[in-house]
Enzyme design. Structure first.
Site, PDB file in Angstrom:
ATOM      1  N   CYS A 302       4.616  -2.648   7.549  1.00 22.85           N
ATOM      2  CA  CYS A 302       3.903  -1.417   7.900  1.00 22.85           C
ATOM      3  C   CYS A 302       4.720  -0.191   7.548  1.00 22.85           C
ATOM      4  O   CYS A 302       4.179   0.896   7.409  1.00 22.85           O
ATOM      5  CB  CYS A 302       3.587  -1.430   9.384  1.00 22.85           C
ATOM      6  SG  CYS A 302       5.070  -1.566  10.384  1.00 22.85           S
ATOM      7  N   GLU A 404      -4.446   2.700   3.029  1.00 21.60           N
ATOM      8  CA  GLU A 404      -3.342   1.731   3.043  1.00 21.60           C
ATOM      9  C   GLU A 404      -3.729   0.514   2.187  1.00 21.60           C
ATOM     10  O   GLU A 404      -4.742  -0.133   2.436  1.00 21.60           O
ATOM     11  CB  GLU A 404      -3.087   1.281   4.479  1.00 21.60           C
ATOM     12  CG  GLU A 404      -1.939   0.296   4.592  1.00 21.60           C
ATOM     13  CD  GLU A 404      -1.784  -0.258   6.011  1.00 21.60           C
ATOM     14  OE1 GLU A 404      -2.791  -0.685   6.605  1.00 21.60           O
ATOM     15  OE2 GLU A 404      -0.654  -0.259   6.513  1.00 21.60           O
TER      16      GLU A 404
END
Ligand code: NAD
Ligand code: 6OD
Length: 501
Positions: A302, A404
């Site tokens: 992440c 993302e």
């Protein structure tokens, strides 16, 4: 098939059979439903997993509730700390087994898994054992109000039954991140690993037993999200708090599911992390650090960087240098130390990443490196491989700059002023992490303080102290975990007010 409490080294021809871990024992699923888990480096089935039904989840939560009123609930903090330290010792003793399980699930490289992620999981138990040993004391507050003189003693109590819903990218690191503080604070836990990566959390059950964790304190239910173990756990009235790491939209669904029960939720969510590189940086260090931040774990952390902003005078040179780094890693057997590229988690995730490759082309990107699937031989030709990929030339509202991707990719944009770099960095719905590379310490600190992100690294990446706060701004999450910052989530605070009037 080997029992799940004693995983022998994986061979791709013998899938493991994984049960749920409930009340200190491995139990077959009540419904008989099973699912396959595959290793993404060759797509071989590595485990046949019992999918937890509503009934299994109920049993796990009831076992956890019962454990709270057993020896765990009344245990001396020093004894609890000793047990957590034993958990750490046993993980380290069995590190090879844990690493092998993690590699089977993810195709991760042996070096960083065996020497990095597994010991880091063990270290989480040490950190929280130390905190438990020191007690969780808080300062007393003397008061003198019109109501009378008093001393206030705030004290921490366990939250109760914690549900931990975990992602697949760093399965052991990110599940132990939740398990260790939950247990240190005296809670019982029900873990729902990602359906992609059920092994290490399952194996940890045997370690918990061997370390002396009482039955019911640690439970594992396997399965999916909606209509499966994840949803059943979130909705269960016996769960007091939910700690979740995963995608932002899943976090929203979990928050909605938890709302009716007024359950506390801690959310570690997605990111679209920027890196800002000034001309006065140490060029070689900035290139090496940035390459790690983009390509590590095939971009599936992440905290990985997906947007780069490079000051114009060094833009071309930086792009060329990063291209060389993107083209260096080689796919292969994850257990061979010579392999330097790991796969994406699944063929399904690769489809998603390939759609982003297409979107970048449609938006007119220049593909500086990668953009396709690398060549692989033999059994590995069925794996979820993807080329590390660099784009330039896109506008800031292109999909691959906004969304993302969660792969080994970045877009590089030039900038001319500090204000422009900060504006670019902050122009995102997310705010998890960022990097700033500059030889001017004052400027680096100034820019870092203007970036909307939970962690900003200056001249580095992934220097992560486990006791430091971790979490995101904006749609990257709610709350902070890590060391003392975990305590407010994993405990309730009771204020005992003693009247001294
Ligand atoms: P995901 O959201 O798809 O799944 C995470 C977990 O949630 C899995 O166990 C899944 O089964 C479960 N789940 C899915 N839907 C659910 C529902 N409706 N109810 C209950 N449980 C449900 O995430 P992922 O694909 O496993 O992980 C990748 C994502 O996680 C990326 O977006 C990445 O940025 C994010 N992530 C964030 C952090 C952080 O600390 N901020 C860390 C790692 C990963
Ligand atoms: O702190 C760490 O070790 C670590 N790997 C954090 C990653 C978090 C998100 O994926």
């Amino acid at each position: 098939m080997p029992p799940e409490g004693n995983l022998s080294p994986q061979t791709t021809t013998t899938p493991r059979e994984l049960h749920n871990f409930i009340d200190g024992e491995y139990r077959p699923g009540a419904s008989g439903k099973k699912f396959e888990s595959r290793c993404p480096s060759d797509n071989a089935v590595v485990a046949i997993v019992d999918e937890a039904s509503r009934e299994d989840v109920d049993q796990a939560v009831l076992a956890a509730r019962a454990a709270l009123s057993g020896p765990w609930g009344s245990m001396d903090l020093g004894e609890r700390a000793a047990i957590l330290n034993r958990v750490a010792d046993l993980i380290l003793e069995r590190a090879q087994e844990f690493a092998d399980a993690e590699i089977s699930d993810t195709g991760k490289l042996i070096g960083p898994t065996l020497k990095g992620e597994i010991p880091r999981g063990a270290m989480q138990f040490r950190v929280f054992a130390e905190m438990a040993k020191n007690g969780f004391a808080m300062d007393a507050i003397a008061s003198d109000t019109p109501g009378g003189k008093a001393i206030n003693y705030p004290e921490r109590a366990p939250k109760g039954v914690v549900a931990a819903i975990c992602p697949w990218n760093l399965p052991f690191v990110l599940s132990t991140w939740k398990i260790a503080p939950a247990l240190a604070c005296g809670n019982a836990i029900v873990v729902k690993p990602s359906e992609e990566t059920p092994m290490t959390a399952t194996l940890l059950g045997a370690v918990m037993n061997d370390a002396g964790v009482p039955p019911g304190v640690y439970n594992v239910v396997n399965g999916f999200g909606p209509g499966s173990a994840g949803e059943f756990l979130v909705a269960h009235p016996g769960v007091n708090a939910i700690t979740f790491t995963g995608e932002t939209r899943t976090g929203a669904a979990i928050t909605a599911g938890a709302a009716g029960g007024i359950k506390d939720v801690s959310l570690e969510l997605g990111g679209k992390n920027p890196g800002v590189i000034f001309s006065d940086c140490d060029f070689d260090k900035a290139v090496a650090g940035t390459a790690a931040s983009v390509f590590h774990n095939c971009g599936q952390v992440c905290l990985c960087t997906e947007r780069l902003y490079v000051e114009r005078p060094i833009f071309d040179k930086f792009v060329e240098a990063l291209k060389a780094k993107a083209e260096a890693p080689r796919p292969g057997d994850p257990r061979d130390p010579a392999t330097t590229l790991s796969p994406l988690i699944s063929l399904g995730h690769r489809e998603k990443v390939l759609r982003y490759f297409e979107a970048a082309r449609t938006d007119g990107a220049t593909v500086v490196a990668g953009g396709g699937i690398p060549k692989t031989d033999g059994q590995f030709s069925d794996g979820a491989w993807i080329e590390p990929t660099i784009w330039t030339g896109l506008s800031e509202d292109s999909r691959v700059v906004k969304e993302e991707v969660f792969g080994p990719v970045c877009h590089i944009q030039p900038f001319d002023t500090e204000d422009q770099a900060v504006a670019y960095a902050n122009d995102s719905d997310y705010g998890l992490a960022a990097t700033v590379w500059s030889g001017d310490a004052e400027r680096a600190r100034r820019v870092a303080s203007r970036i909307e992100a939970g962690v900003v690294w200056v001249n580095g990446w992934m220097i992560r102290e486990l006791r430091s706060p971790f979490g995101g701004f904006k749609k990257s999450g709610i709350g902070r975990e890590g060391g003392e910052f975990s305590l407010d989530f994993y405990t309730e605070i009771r204020n005992v007010c003693v009247n001294e009037g």
